[in-house]
Write a protein that holds these residues in place. Sequence first.
Motif, PDB file in Angstrom:
ATOM      1  N   ARG A   1     -62.507  52.990   9.247  1.00  0.00           N
ATOM      2  CA  ARG A   1     -62.713  52.775  10.677  1.00  0.00           C
ATOM      3  C   ARG A   1     -61.774  51.675  11.157  1.00  0.00           C
ATOM      4  NH1 ARG A   1     -68.356  52.108  13.980  1.00  0.00           N
ATOM      5  NH2 ARG A   1     -67.367  52.006  16.025  1.00  0.00           N
ATOM      6  N   LEU A   2     -61.041  51.982  12.221  1.00  0.00           N
ATOM      7  CA  LEU A   2     -60.153  50.998  12.821  1.00  0.00           C
ATOM      8  C   LEU A   2     -60.935  50.150  13.811  1.00  0.00           C
ATOM      9  CD1 LEU A   2     -57.031  53.255  13.529  1.00  0.00           C
ATOM     10  CD2 LEU A   2     -57.494  51.837  11.534  1.00  0.00           C
ATOM     11  N   PRO A   3     -60.445  48.956  14.103  1.00  0.00           N
ATOM     12  CA  PRO A   3     -61.126  48.107  15.093  1.00  0.00           C
ATOM     13  C   PRO A   3     -61.159  48.803  16.449  1.00  0.00           C
ATOM     14  CG  PRO A   3     -59.427  46.863  13.931  1.00  0.00           C
ATOM     15  CD  PRO A   3     -59.255  48.301  13.548  1.00  0.00           C
TER      16      PRO A   3
ATOM     17  N   GLY B   1     -64.195  59.299  18.106  1.00  0.00           N
ATOM     18  CA  GLY B   1     -65.428  59.934  18.556  1.00  0.00           C
ATOM     19  C   GLY B   1     -66.246  58.951  19.360  1.00  0.00           C
ATOM     20  N   ARG B   2     -66.834  59.437  20.424  1.00  0.00           N
ATOM     21  CA  ARG B   2     -67.658  58.571  21.269  1.00  0.00           C
ATOM     22  C   ARG B   2     -68.786  57.981  20.428  1.00  0.00           C
ATOM     23  NH1 ARG B   2     -67.347  57.605  26.383  1.00  0.00           N
ATOM     24  NH2 ARG B   2     -69.143  57.081  27.656  1.00  0.00           N
ATOM     25  N   GLY B   3     -68.835  56.675  20.401  1.00  0.00           N
ATOM     26  CA  GLY B   3     -69.861  55.985  19.620  1.00  0.00           C
ATOM     27  C   GLY B   3     -69.537  55.848  18.144  1.00  0.00           C
ATOM     28  N   ALA B   4     -68.565  56.602  17.657  1.00  0.00           N
ATOM     29  CA  ALA B   4     -68.199  56.558  16.238  1.00  0.00           C
ATOM     30  C   ALA B   4     -66.938  55.749  16.003  1.00  0.00           C
ATOM     31  CB  ALA B   4     -68.023  57.973  15.696  1.00  0.00           C
ATOM     32  N   GLY B   5     -66.246  55.395  17.073  1.00  0.00           N
ATOM     33  CA  GLY B   5     -65.013  54.625  16.934  1.00  0.00           C
ATOM     34  C   GLY B   5     -63.852  55.490  16.497  1.00  0.00           C
TER      35      GLY B   5
END
Length: 120
Positions: A37-39, A71-75
């Motif tokens: 996951r990226l910032p 993704g919305r909410g998933a980053g």
Amino acid sequence: MSLAIRIRDEDPTPPYEQLRAQIATAIATGELTDGTRLPSVRQLARDLGVAAGTVARAYKELEQAGLVVTGRGAGTRVTGSASAPMADALPALARDFVTRARALGLDDAAIRRAVDAHLA
């Protein structure tokens, strides 16, 4: 993300392209792996001292290249990895090289000569 990203003010390459290139290279070399996951856009912009739009543009281009997915909410997460054939990373690496070489004032003929010399 443990990746050290630097935006160099003295580099004539636009900041979004510097960011995109560094992340793409980290994915191609396996420094960033599938699922990482990226910032968030805001967090990375704050960390780098750039506008959020700069980070958003870099992420958008990475997504268009199939290297990340947002993704919305998933980053934003890495979807490419070193386990993918390196040939898949070649267009991004070539683009980065040409962009940087042109930023240094080199013309296409000089860039081709440099590449040809390393292929010989």
